[in-house]
Design an enzyme around this catalytic site. Structure first.
Site, PDB file in Angstrom:
ATOM      1  N   ARG A 146     -24.211 -43.179 -50.899  1.00  0.00           N
ATOM      2  CA  ARG A 146     -22.967 -43.915 -50.631  1.00  0.00           C
ATOM      3  C   ARG A 146     -23.358 -45.255 -50.039  1.00  0.00           C
ATOM      4  O   ARG A 146     -24.530 -45.522 -49.799  1.00  0.00           O
ATOM      5  CB  ARG A 146     -22.050 -43.122 -49.704  1.00  0.00           C
ATOM      6  CG  ARG A 146     -22.707 -42.776 -48.404  1.00  0.00           C
ATOM      7  CD  ARG A 146     -21.821 -42.024 -47.424  1.00  0.00           C
ATOM      8  NE  ARG A 146     -22.643 -41.692 -46.261  1.00  0.00           N
ATOM      9  CZ  ARG A 146     -22.202 -41.155 -45.155  1.00  0.00           C
ATOM     10  NH1 ARG A 146     -20.935 -40.863 -45.023  1.00  0.00           N
ATOM     11  NH2 ARG A 146     -23.026 -40.911 -44.152  1.00  0.00           N
ATOM     12  N   CYS A 150     -22.331 -53.631 -54.177  1.00  0.00           N
ATOM     13  CA  CYS A 150     -22.522 -55.078 -53.981  1.00  0.00           C
ATOM     14  C   CYS A 150     -21.201 -55.684 -53.521  1.00  0.00           C
ATOM     15  O   CYS A 150     -20.179 -55.536 -54.186  1.00  0.00           O
ATOM     16  CB  CYS A 150     -22.965 -55.702 -55.305  1.00  0.00           C
ATOM     17  SG  CYS A 150     -22.839 -57.495 -55.309  1.00  0.00           S
ATOM     18  N   ASN A 184     -16.189 -47.153 -44.375  1.00  0.00           N
ATOM     19  CA  ASN A 184     -16.879 -46.275 -43.424  1.00  0.00           C
ATOM     20  C   ASN A 184     -18.198 -46.923 -43.033  1.00  0.00           C
ATOM     21  O   ASN A 184     -19.050 -47.176 -43.889  1.00  0.00           O
ATOM     22  CB  ASN A 184     -17.167 -44.916 -44.071  1.00  0.00           C
ATOM     23  CG  ASN A 184     -17.624 -43.884 -43.062  1.00  0.00           C
ATOM     24  OD1 ASN A 184     -16.804 -43.317 -42.337  1.00  0.00           O
ATOM     25  ND2 ASN A 184     -18.916 -43.645 -42.994  1.00  0.00           N
ATOM     26  N   GLU A 185     -18.333 -47.241 -41.762  1.00  0.00           N
ATOM     27  CA  GLU A 185     -19.583 -47.792 -41.214  1.00  0.00           C
ATOM     28  C   GLU A 185     -20.144 -48.925 -42.071  1.00  0.00           C
ATOM     29  O   GLU A 185     -21.251 -48.853 -42.619  1.00  0.00           O
ATOM     30  CB  GLU A 185     -20.615 -46.685 -41.032  1.00  0.00           C
ATOM     31  CG  GLU A 185     -20.163 -45.645 -40.021  1.00  0.00           C
ATOM     32  CD  GLU A 185     -21.228 -44.623 -39.669  1.00  0.00           C
ATOM     33  OE1 GLU A 185     -22.139 -44.408 -40.486  1.00  0.00           O
ATOM     34  OE2 GLU A 185     -21.147 -44.046 -38.573  1.00  0.00           O
ATOM     35  N   CYS A 191     -27.796 -56.968 -50.269  1.00  0.00           N
ATOM     36  CA  CYS A 191     -27.907 -56.916 -51.731  1.00  0.00           C
ATOM     37  C   CYS A 191     -28.559 -58.208 -52.236  1.00  0.00           C
ATOM     38  O   CYS A 191     -28.270 -59.292 -51.743  1.00  0.00           O
ATOM     39  CB  CYS A 191     -26.519 -56.735 -52.326  1.00  0.00           C
ATOM     40  SG  CYS A 191     -26.491 -56.839 -54.117  1.00  0.00           S
ATOM     41  N   CYS A 196     -24.872 -62.048 -55.348  1.00  0.00           N
ATOM     42  CA  CYS A 196     -25.081 -62.354 -53.929  1.00  0.00           C
ATOM     43  C   CYS A 196     -25.873 -63.653 -53.775  1.00  0.00           C
ATOM     44  O   CYS A 196     -25.646 -64.412 -52.830  1.00  0.00           O
ATOM     45  CB  CYS A 196     -25.779 -61.183 -53.240  1.00  0.00           C
ATOM     46  SG  CYS A 196     -24.664 -59.764 -53.113  1.00  0.00           S
ATOM     47  N   GLU A 341     -15.787 -41.028 -34.475  1.00  0.00           N
ATOM     48  CA  GLU A 341     -16.648 -39.868 -34.748  1.00  0.00           C
ATOM     49  C   GLU A 341     -17.434 -39.581 -33.474  1.00  0.00           C
ATOM     50  O   GLU A 341     -18.330 -40.339 -33.108  1.00  0.00           O
ATOM     51  CB  GLU A 341     -17.628 -40.163 -35.886  1.00  0.00           C
ATOM     52  CG  GLU A 341     -16.954 -40.403 -37.221  1.00  0.00           C
ATOM     53  CD  GLU A 341     -17.943 -40.650 -38.355  1.00  0.00           C
ATOM     54  OE1 GLU A 341     -19.136 -40.312 -38.209  1.00  0.00           O
ATOM     55  OE2 GLU A 341     -17.510 -41.197 -39.382  1.00  0.00           O
TER      56      GLU A 341
END
Ligand code: GLA
Length: 702
Positions: A146, A150, A184-185, A191, A196, A341
């Site tokens: 996960r 990019c 998430n985080e 990249c 990029c 969390e």
């Protein structure tokens, strides 16, 4: 969280609060922030991260009942369920999620939905291979983990807009959905694909306007790396010997941090437009340094973060999670936050990592969050998964759903927090001292780590721990924070500084503040170019010192002798200081510079600057130094704290709420020199308070 990130993140999730979610200047406050459950006159978030899609629907009702019995009133859902919500491109299916939310809401449990972009579905990668990020060797990541997308892939941006819009439209008016967690985080990976690179070139152009300005700022004449067209500018990818221009490399870190924030903002903007009544947050990673959290968190309503203290080598070492909580609070100007969390079991992926924690520690960590300003604690995760990478990452329950010791302690904590909610509502952490974190310096040290053993976070931690051990609350400030109001700011290894920061710190000292700097401060300007001034560069005059010689770690410890003749071991770096106007606080004990100055203090304006030219090997030396400096300023030191016992406090309207937390396996005593009321029992505690092993006292002034 990837293991590597976790280690970087050092530690650390869900409880309660009187959510006063004031937005900062940049952020429009939602009309209705987290609308939490009234409980005993207060409001509290106490929850778990839950994955109904991993379990048979017949389990959901049983889970919700067990959650309710444990005092849980909040769950985070769906942050990895993209494929369930959009099984076919452009076709949404929220029926399963609607059913899960209904079951939970019926038990009084409110929901935050995660936008699922951290884990795009396999069909998306198959159809648009260019959404995957490319590593610095030019190899595109394959499908399977996960967070490997990019940030500049047009196909990924379009897919993000589609899923976030669909979710927002479906849940915008749902009374049981109180907010959103973006992705998430966020942070990794960097990249190195053509999207990029082109984006970096555009970023450089926007920043420098002309190539002449860029070439000058980066000093590209070195090795003749001068750029004559914007399209020539490379990413700092793998070159022979992995070396690259440090100025380019620092700008690339800034570019990535900004791009990460832009990606978050893209989602925030969609949600704000479609679902303006719901609050928005993200789950940060504490000490993680891949992004500048001050910048990332600005568009959010409040900060949330993921706290895994078990990655500390020793559970009684509470300073790591404490610093991370305080840094997270500081990243949004000390607004209260929540833990999204909170470690709820033993961590592990392919193997179990670390030692199991005593059940009491799961309660202690929740209280630690609250003591440091968390208004919500949410445990990761409700139940350990049966499949997938995280089979060995324990939730509160194991796969058999047995109400084990962790469940019992989480239930106890939930009930207690409900009782404390009223008292905590509206209370804040107030700190006389602060530690300054400089994202630019952190990145510059990543680019050029100096010496093998240098660790910027450890430098922060040493000063932080010394203040904490002296019984003081500590804030973490960023260069943009308001410095007024602090008596001391410790800015260890403040390596990269621009004029604005130097001016702010100078004014802080002139107005009476004490600034503590340590080795390698003032070395680089904002372009990551070395100053031509005598070190510590722009701080030399206010520190009253000149540094003409230094000795990086030689694999041998130095010895530093303080004014009382006590000897302290030191390591990593030794600045040989020539005081100009400063007083000497310590000298070196060994080698060719024995007798030369290691630590100084200089009066400047109404304040002073302390310069510590080395890193002490033991915490004791820092405690001694901080104790001496604090007493000079007339700062009240806290009670003597035994090792492994933390004191942290919140206050409101002159009323203090103290938390004494014992992370050790034996009972400990602290003499508070006055009686406090036990906020949980309402009884009066003796001045000499005894805290049983892995237990705590929540105390308040009557
Ligand atoms: C992070 C992630 C979670 C989970 C845990 C445990 O905090 O946000 O999804 O992976 O780590 O690894």
């Amino acid at each position: 969280m990837q293991p590597q990130m976790i280690r970087v993140a050092a530690a650390l999730v869900c409880l309660f609060a009187s959510f006063v979610l004031d937005a900062d200047g940049e952020t429009k406050a939602p009309a209705k922030p987290f609308d939490l459950i009234e409980w005993n006159g207060g409001k509290i978030i106490y929850g778990v991260d839950y994955y109904p899609e991993h379990w048979d629907e017949s389990q959901w009702e049983k889970d919700a009942a067990m959650m309710q019995a444990a005092g849980i009133n909040f769950v985070r859902l769906a942050e990895f369920a993209w494929v369930k919500m959009e099984p076919v491109e452009g076709q949404s299916d929220f029926a399963w999620l609607d059913r899960a939310i209904k079951v939970l809401n019926a038990r009084g449990i409110k929901v935050v939905l995660g936008t699922p972009t951290a884990s795009p579905p396999a069909w998306l990668y198959a159809k648009y291979p260019d959404i995957a990020a490319t590593d610095e060797n030019g190899v595109r990541y394959r499908y399977g983990a996960r967070r490997n997308y990019c940030l500049h892939s047009p196909n990924f941006i379009a897919a993000t807009q589609r899923i976030v819009t669909a979710m927002a439209q479906h849940y915008r008016d749902h009374p049981g959905v109180i907010g959103w967690q973006i992705d998430n985080e966020l942070g990794d990976p960097l990249c190195y694909d053509s999207y990029c690179r082109a984006a970096f070139q555009r970023w450089c152009r926007a920043k420098y306007k002309t190539l002449a300005a860029l070439n000058k700022a980066w000093g590209t004449i070195f090795w003749g790396h001068t750029y004559l067209a914007w399209s020539e500018i490379p990413l700092p990818w793998n070159t022979l010997g992995k070396v690259h221009n440090p100025s380019l490399a620092l700008d690339h870190r800034r570019f990535h941090s900004g791009a990460t924030r832009d990606y978050l903002k893209l989602q925030v903007d969609i949600l704000r437009k479609i679902a303006p009544k719901q609050a928005i947050t993200h789950n940060d990673m504490g000490m993680y340094d891949g992004v500048d959290y001050y910048q990332l968190n600005a568009p959010l309503d409040f900060v949330a973060w993921d706290n895994y203290p078990m990655f500390g080598e020793d559970y009684s070492n509470y300073f790591g999670p404490g610093l991370a909580h305080d840094l997270m609070r500081g990243s949004k100007n000390n607004q209260n936050f929540m833990v999204m969390e909170q470690q709820g079991g033993l961590p592990g992926w392919s193997i179990f990592w670390g030692r199991q924690a005593a059940p009491g520690l799961y309660r202690a960590w929740a209280y630690q969050g609250v003591a440091h300003g968390a208004d919500g604690i949410c445990y990761f995760r409700w139940r350990t998964s049966r499949y997938g990478t995280e089979q060995y990452w324990q939730g509160i329950l194991d796969q058999d759903s047995y109400p084990n010791a962790r469940y019992q302690i989480v239930s106890q904590t939930g009930k207690e927090l409900g009782r404390l909610a009223h008292l905590l509502q509206g209370s804040k952490v107030v700190s006389p001292v602060a530690v300054l974190v400089s994202p630019d310096s952190r990145w510059a040290f990543r680019v050029q780590p100096l010496v093998k053993d240098f660790n910027y976070n450890r430098q922060l931690g040493l000063y932080y721990a010394a203040f904490r051990r002296a019984g003081m609350n500590v804030d973490v400030v960023f260069p943009q924070s308001d410095f007024s109001g602090y008596k001391i700011i410790a800015a260890p290894s403040l390596f990269v500084v621009d004029k604005t920061l130097v001016e702010k710190l100078t004014n802080f000292v002139k107005e009476g503040g004490m600034l503590i700097l340590s080795y390698r401060s003032g070395v680089k300007d904002e372009n990551n170019v070395v100053t031509h001034q005598t070190l510590p560069g722009p701080f030399a005059e206010m520190a009253g010192i000149a540094i003409h010689d230094f000795d990086p770690q030689t694999n041998q410890e130095q010895e530093v002798v303080d004014v009382e003749g006590e000897r302290h071991a030191a390591k990593v770096w030794f600045d040989v200081i020539d005081p100009t106007t400063a007083d000497t606080l310590a000298t070196y004990g060994k080698g060719y510079y024995a007798g030369k100055v290691a630590v100084t203090e200089n009066r400047y304006g109404k304040g002073s600057v302390v310069y510590v030219g080395t890193e002490f090997s033991s915490k004791t030396a820092y405690w001694k130094l901080v104790g001496y400096l604090a007493s000079q300023l007339g700062l009240e030191l806290g009670p003597h704290l035994p090792e492994g016992v933390e004191l942290a406090s919140r206050e409101k309207a002159g009323r203090k709420i103290l938390f004494l937390i014992n992370y050790t396996e034996k009972s400990q005593t602290v003499n508070l020199k006055q009686r406090f009321e036990n906020a949980l029992t309402g009884t009066s505690e003796p001045a000499e308070v005894t805290i049983p092993a892995f237990d705590l006292k929540a105390l308040t002034t009557p």
